[in-house]
Enzyme design. Sequence first.
Site, PDB file in Angstrom:
ATOM      1  N   GLU A 136      -2.126  -2.123  -6.418  1.00  0.00           N
ATOM      2  CA  GLU A 136      -2.054  -3.690  -6.531  1.00  0.00           C
ATOM      3  C   GLU A 136      -3.081  -4.010  -7.502  1.00  0.00           C
ATOM      4  O   GLU A 136      -4.485  -3.589  -7.514  1.00  0.00           O
ATOM      5  CB  GLU A 136      -2.159  -4.258  -4.902  1.00  0.00           C
TER       6      GLU A 136
ATOM      7  N   CYS B 150      -8.446  -8.978  -9.935  1.00  0.00           N
ATOM      8  CA  CYS B 150      -9.126  -8.092  -9.038  1.00  0.00           C
ATOM      9  C   CYS B 150      -8.340  -6.849  -9.034  1.00  0.00           C
ATOM     10  O   CYS B 150      -6.812  -6.816  -9.017  1.00  0.00           O
ATOM     11  CB  CYS B 150      -8.774  -8.623  -7.657  1.00  0.00           C
TER      12      CYS B 150
ATOM     13  N   CYS C 290      -7.362   3.812   0.851  1.00  0.00           N
ATOM     14  CA  CYS C 290      -8.782   3.862   0.936  1.00  0.00           C
ATOM     15  C   CYS C 290      -9.281   4.674   2.129  1.00  0.00           C
ATOM     16  O   CYS C 290      -8.499   4.663   3.094  1.00  0.00           O
ATOM     17  CB  CYS C 290      -9.357   2.524   1.066  1.00  0.00           C
TER      18      CYS C 290
ATOM     19  N   CYS D 175     -12.146   1.167   7.434  1.00  0.00           N
ATOM     20  CA  CYS D 175     -12.539  -0.241   8.222  1.00  0.00           C
ATOM     21  C   CYS D 175     -11.451  -0.787   8.654  1.00  0.00           C
ATOM     22  O   CYS D 175     -10.346  -1.112   8.159  1.00  0.00           O
ATOM     23  CB  CYS D 175     -13.051  -1.253   7.000  1.00  0.00           C
TER      24      CYS D 175
ATOM     25  N   CYS E 187      -9.128  -3.916   7.559  1.00  0.00           N
ATOM     26  CA  CYS E 187      -8.589  -4.010   6.144  1.00  0.00           C
ATOM     27  C   CYS E 187      -7.390  -3.332   6.152  1.00  0.00           C
ATOM     28  O   CYS E 187      -7.150  -2.277   6.532  1.00  0.00           O
ATOM     29  CB  CYS E 187      -9.814  -3.410   5.275  1.00  0.00           C
TER      30      CYS E 187
ATOM     31  N   CYS F 125      -6.369  -6.981  -0.187  1.00  0.00           N
ATOM     32  CA  CYS F 125      -6.130  -5.665  -0.679  1.00  0.00           C
ATOM     33  C   CYS F 125      -5.235  -4.835   0.224  1.00  0.00           C
ATOM     34  O   CYS F 125      -5.672  -4.878   1.322  1.00  0.00           O
ATOM     35  CB  CYS F 125      -7.185  -5.038  -1.152  1.00  0.00           C
TER      36      CYS F 125
END
Length: 368
Positions: free
Chosen positions: A107, A120, A127, A131, A134, A361
Amino acid sequence: MTSLPLVFDAPRRGLPPRHLADLTADQRRTAVAELGEQAFRAKQLSNHYFARLTVDPDEMTDIPAVRREKLVRDLMPTLFTEVRKVTCDDGTTRKTLLRAHDGTLVESVLMRYPDRATLCISSQAGCGMACPFCATGQAGLTRNLSTAEIVDQVRIGAAAMRDGELPGGPGRLSNIVFMGMGEPLANYSRVVAAVRRITDPAPEGLGISQRSVTVSTVGLVPGIRKLTDAGLQVRLAVSLHTPDDELRDTLVPVNNRWKVAEVLDAARGYADKTGRRVSIEYALIREVNDQPWRADLLGKLLRTRLGQLAHVNVIPLNPTPGSKWDASPKPVEREFVRRVNAAGVSCTVRDTRGQEIAAACGQLAAEG
């Protein structure tokens, strides 16, 4: 505790074939020579990609057609196909979902403001930092992006601005933030190489100022220290989200390895070396990290360890569907900002763009 893949520069497994944007200027000349072409073809290709922002061989009329096809095939393999675009904010925010050669989804978000245009970008597919609030962290890490895959997001965004695809007519892409999918410093060497391609003057690179590039991290201390020694002038952004280790161990699991004080000390080293203020990112979460005492502690901690070299960006949380996490009420947000400022630390609320298009994100990729 979730196991975290904190290895810098994972193997090239899954990455696309070599691309012009992976290579330095010298390496491009060598690659062209290996294909039996004269070295000046490297500059022609670079001019098309970095200055003219094109990968279409039909537009490269200064190169003979018989040579053009081979050069483009070998040095400009297709990196992404567009899956879809979604817009909001009267068309001034656009999120693009891209599919890489191996099906990986990536993205980027283009945001046009009256005085600038910011893109961005993602540095990884998914990832591994885990976290819990997120969307990308919930999805886990698929793989690192190549240098060229990172750069190509910028080329696509720059071409969109040049062609006036967002309201306001033709314009120039001015700012890049590594705040999309992934932890940039967990893909360190490719991210730094991409920064150099993005900021080298055209036609060697895209010609965006280093001072207009922001690299974010959840606090990988070795990566911050490596970035300090890299000789760059990019802005460092640290996703802190809470000033106390007890809560941060949960919100940002990498804190189990590098505590708040160590992260801020590394950030101070970067600020001292570059002379640039560090951005402290703080996603404000209702009844989790928005208490007045945490605002006071954050202000005291930053004043002590970073002084005037810190600016806090309070980010109203953009909750993911079905998540237990929610944004703090506006009065709580205002009081939090007031307290940090009262402690002598600059603090503002970041302009939130794209909530109705899942612009946090990882949200669009999670939807497919």
